[in-house]
Design a protein around this motif. Sequence first.
Motif, PDB file in Angstrom:
ATOM      1  N   LEU A  64      -2.144  17.923  -2.243  1.00  0.00           N
ATOM      2  CA  LEU A  64      -1.643  16.968  -2.913  1.00  0.00           C
ATOM      3  C   LEU A  64      -2.283  15.534  -2.442  1.00  0.00           C
ATOM      4  O   LEU A  64      -2.659  14.923  -3.199  1.00  0.00           O
ATOM      5  N   VAL A  65      -2.479  15.314  -0.949  1.00  0.00           N
ATOM      6  CA  VAL A  65      -3.285  14.076  -0.710  1.00  0.00           C
ATOM      7  C   VAL A  65      -4.568  14.134  -1.304  1.00  0.00           C
ATOM      8  O   VAL A  65      -4.968  12.888  -1.408  1.00  0.00           O
TER       9      VAL A  65
ATOM     10  N   ALA B 150       0.748  20.093   0.944  1.00  0.00           N
ATOM     11  CA  ALA B 150       0.788  18.665   0.971  1.00  0.00           C
ATOM     12  C   ALA B 150      -0.807  17.930   1.290  1.00  0.00           C
ATOM     13  O   ALA B 150      -0.991  16.999   0.727  1.00  0.00           O
TER      14      ALA B 150
ATOM     15  N   ARG C 153       2.554   1.702  -3.159  1.00  0.00           N
ATOM     16  CA  ARG C 153       1.498   2.223  -4.199  1.00  0.00           C
ATOM     17  C   ARG C 153       1.253   3.759  -4.307  1.00  0.00           C
ATOM     18  O   ARG C 153       1.240   4.487  -5.213  1.00  0.00           O
ATOM     19  N   LEU C 154       0.983   4.157  -2.995  1.00  0.00           N
ATOM     20  CA  LEU C 154       0.911   5.621  -2.888  1.00  0.00           C
ATOM     21  C   LEU C 154       1.946   6.469  -3.109  1.00  0.00           C
ATOM     22  O   LEU C 154       2.173   7.623  -3.839  1.00  0.00           O
ATOM     23  N   ARG C 155       3.433   5.814  -3.029  1.00  0.00           N
ATOM     24  CA  ARG C 155       4.600   6.656  -3.153  1.00  0.00           C
ATOM     25  C   ARG C 155       4.676   6.644  -4.887  1.00  0.00           C
ATOM     26  O   ARG C 155       5.049   7.966  -5.315  1.00  0.00           O
TER      27      ARG C 155
ATOM     28  N   HIS D  15       5.486  13.879 -10.186  1.00  0.00           N
ATOM     29  CA  HIS D  15       6.552  14.990 -10.595  1.00  0.00           C
ATOM     30  C   HIS D  15       6.308  15.028 -12.083  1.00  0.00           C
ATOM     31  O   HIS D  15       6.375  14.287 -12.696  1.00  0.00           O
TER      32      HIS D  15
ATOM     33  N   ARG E 210       2.179   6.871  -6.644  1.00  0.00           N
ATOM     34  CA  ARG E 210       1.049   7.755  -7.109  1.00  0.00           C
ATOM     35  C   ARG E 210       1.760   9.396  -7.057  1.00  0.00           C
ATOM     36  O   ARG E 210       1.445   9.997  -8.074  1.00  0.00           O
ATOM     37  N   ILE E 211       2.388   9.348  -6.031  1.00  0.00           N
ATOM     38  CA  ILE E 211       2.948  10.826  -5.784  1.00  0.00           C
ATOM     39  C   ILE E 211       4.201  10.837  -6.645  1.00  0.00           C
ATOM     40  O   ILE E 211       4.321  12.005  -7.236  1.00  0.00           O
ATOM     41  N   ALA E 212       5.059   9.685  -6.980  1.00  0.00           N
ATOM     42  CA  ALA E 212       6.045  10.094  -7.741  1.00  0.00           C
ATOM     43  C   ALA E 212       5.496  10.452  -9.358  1.00  0.00           C
ATOM     44  O   ALA E 212       5.907  11.089 -10.035  1.00  0.00           O
TER      45      ALA E 212
ATOM     46  N   THR F  28      -5.855  10.942  -3.442  1.00  0.00           N
ATOM     47  CA  THR F  28      -7.027  10.174  -2.972  1.00  0.00           C
ATOM     48  C   THR F  28      -8.173  10.284  -3.733  1.00  0.00           C
ATOM     49  O   THR F  28      -9.038   9.334  -3.731  1.00  0.00           O
TER      50      THR F  28
ATOM     51  N   ALA G 146       1.074  -0.976   0.083  1.00  0.00           N
ATOM     52  CA  ALA G 146       0.044  -0.073   0.000  1.00  0.00           C
ATOM     53  C   ALA G 146       1.040   1.302   0.169  1.00  0.00           C
ATOM     54  O   ALA G 146       0.789   2.163  -0.656  1.00  0.00           O
ATOM     55  N   VAL G 147       1.980   1.348   0.748  1.00  0.00           N
ATOM     56  CA  VAL G 147       2.717   2.373   1.148  1.00  0.00           C
ATOM     57  C   VAL G 147       3.465   2.641  -0.346  1.00  0.00           C
ATOM     58  O   VAL G 147       3.536   3.759  -1.006  1.00  0.00           O
TER      59      VAL G 147
ATOM     60  N   LEU H 108       1.584  19.367  -8.748  1.00  0.00           N
ATOM     61  CA  LEU H 108       2.707  19.586  -7.938  1.00  0.00           C
ATOM     62  C   LEU H 108       3.700  20.725  -8.152  1.00  0.00           C
ATOM     63  O   LEU H 108       3.877  21.638  -7.359  1.00  0.00           O
ATOM     64  N   THR H 109       3.810  20.927  -9.049  1.00  0.00           N
ATOM     65  CA  THR H 109       4.619  22.243  -9.671  1.00  0.00           C
ATOM     66  C   THR H 109       3.907  23.464  -9.425  1.00  0.00           C
ATOM     67  O   THR H 109       4.430  24.528  -9.064  1.00  0.00           O
TER      68      THR H 109
END
Lengths: 318, 318
Positions: free
Chosen positions: A311-312, A308, A276-278, A285, A280-282, A316, A273-274, A290-291
């Motif tokens: 972003l979250v 943040a 997957r979330l990482r 970029h 998604r955040i990546a 989600t 799960a972590v 994000l920019t």
Amino acid sequence: MMDVPALVSQAREGKPRAVARLISLVEGASPQLREVMAALAPLTGGAYVVGLTGSPGVGKSTSTSALVTAYRKRGKRVGVLAVDPSSPFSGGALLGDRVRMSEHVSDPGVYIRSMATRGHLGGLAWAAPQAIRVLDAAGCDVILVETVGVGQSEVEIAGQADTSVVLLAPGMGDGIQAAKAGILEIGDVYVVNKADRDGADATARELNHMLGLGEARAPGDWRPPIVKTVASRGEGADELVEALEKHRAWMEEHGVLQERRTARAANETETIAVTRLRERIADLHGDRRLTALAARIVAGELDPYAAADELVKGLTSA
Amino acid sequence: MMDVPALVSQAREGKPRAVARLISLVEGASPQLREVMAALAPLTGGAYVVGLTGSPGVGKSTSTSALVTAYRKRGKRVGVLAVDPSSPFSGGALLGDRVRMSEHVSDPGVYIRSMATRGHLGGLAWAAPQAIRVLDAAGCDVILVETVGVGQSEVEIAGQADTSVVLLAPGMGDGIQAAKAGILEIGDVYVVNKADRDGADATARELNHMLGLGEARAPGDWRPPIVKTVASRGEGADELVEALEKHRAWMEEHGVLQERRTARAANETETIAVTRLRERIADLHGDRRLTALAARIVAGELDPYAAADELVKGLTSA
């Protein structure tokens, strides 16, 4: 694309090539990873997973090989997973080193896999559990997971195994090393290998002392046994198997096996799960969202915490 | 609870105690962290952030101190953030070592803060940017961020600074060390400190060669200068300030400063977002949802990927 159901049924029949292909699929980020994992799920849970760990030079590979021989005598199918977190090479390069394993290579009841972890997200925690699932589903009765290296990887392996074996050898200052690495807390069974050498008794005594084995314990508590072996001659391997089977029986009796496996599954789920979330955040970029948020921070319009939050929220709802 | 607006306005007036309190609030996981960050946001962006890094023994603290003196001569307010990822101690313990800094301690135009990173989620990446924001909002014209240690922390610091200074010293085999640690890619300005010692010219030549400074570059490209210093006597500090100011002017001219700050803000936002998601997942430990999913995996009813899907779904609707 691979025919996953066919591969799985071939693996069940003990075809090593099918097992190898399945492990390759689950090790990498294959698009078929999820299909494989879903197909394996109902076939897992039969294997007893034993972790073997200890400092370099204590004889882990030799001990693993001796254990394979002992389990084969009992008619068990055995899987071996050799994990080396420090090696940048995968599979083959490592296998070359494992001369002790060569006697088992042609045995159809033994499946040996080497695994490098560098470069994988989450290292051992990421790839090993999935390979274990493949070996489990393929019908291995026992899976021996051997880690080369010290420290964090040993603690991780303890999290992956039903039973953790910590190996020591005399005259290596291993007692202190072991205490440092925290492996005194993770061993269910201890092995003093190379027991024909000077200092073996002293190492066993020191270990006995550090583990507080002389102290009183509550009835029903597990008291980690110390087994002396000379793995290169196979001596003590049967005693080690007996110690393992005792620990397994104790875990089953006290609900510990179910507890450990549940904790392991929870960790595995959490890691995925972590990740997957990482990911998604990546993916964000280079994404304008994000920019744009970052530009507003630089302009002093927004602080990073508020950014943040947005972003979250964006993640989600994605 | 602290009166955040009052603290912020006292920090703006240069009261060191207010600055110290604000940094303490943002370093830890204070419930007022977000309030502080929101209050600081409109006040940031004025400071020029310089990272100083290099192997132990090259004279980082001495160089930082010499830079402080040089900037103070120019009437600038200076903040110093000393980050030591390997120290388990915070603040005080480190400051005791920094005798070179003692001459600046009573100067109201200088704010010095030591920071330990162990135990913080994400290490330097987590705490340093927030402390930099406090110093920025407090009106520092220049913030010097000094890292002790090698490797990963140096790469991280480069991500936090507007300009990265890499320090070397003669006769330490630093050239090879530098190449190993990847710091040859992160320096905007290089310093050969202890330039009065034998081998200083050789180190500078080696560095020049490794950086490919002799090669042709596209017009407008930045060519990292190599400045020789004897920081203990303040020699070369003015030349270093000039090199820094040149780099800053070049960055402004080419839009690089804005670009770097935006990338930094994006990373910071990302780190906070990942941390938040990890915390949410950690909260689920002991939560029935995760345990129930894990039990279904152990029973073979579910695979870990499908379980992670459900977990992420649960998280994002929370």
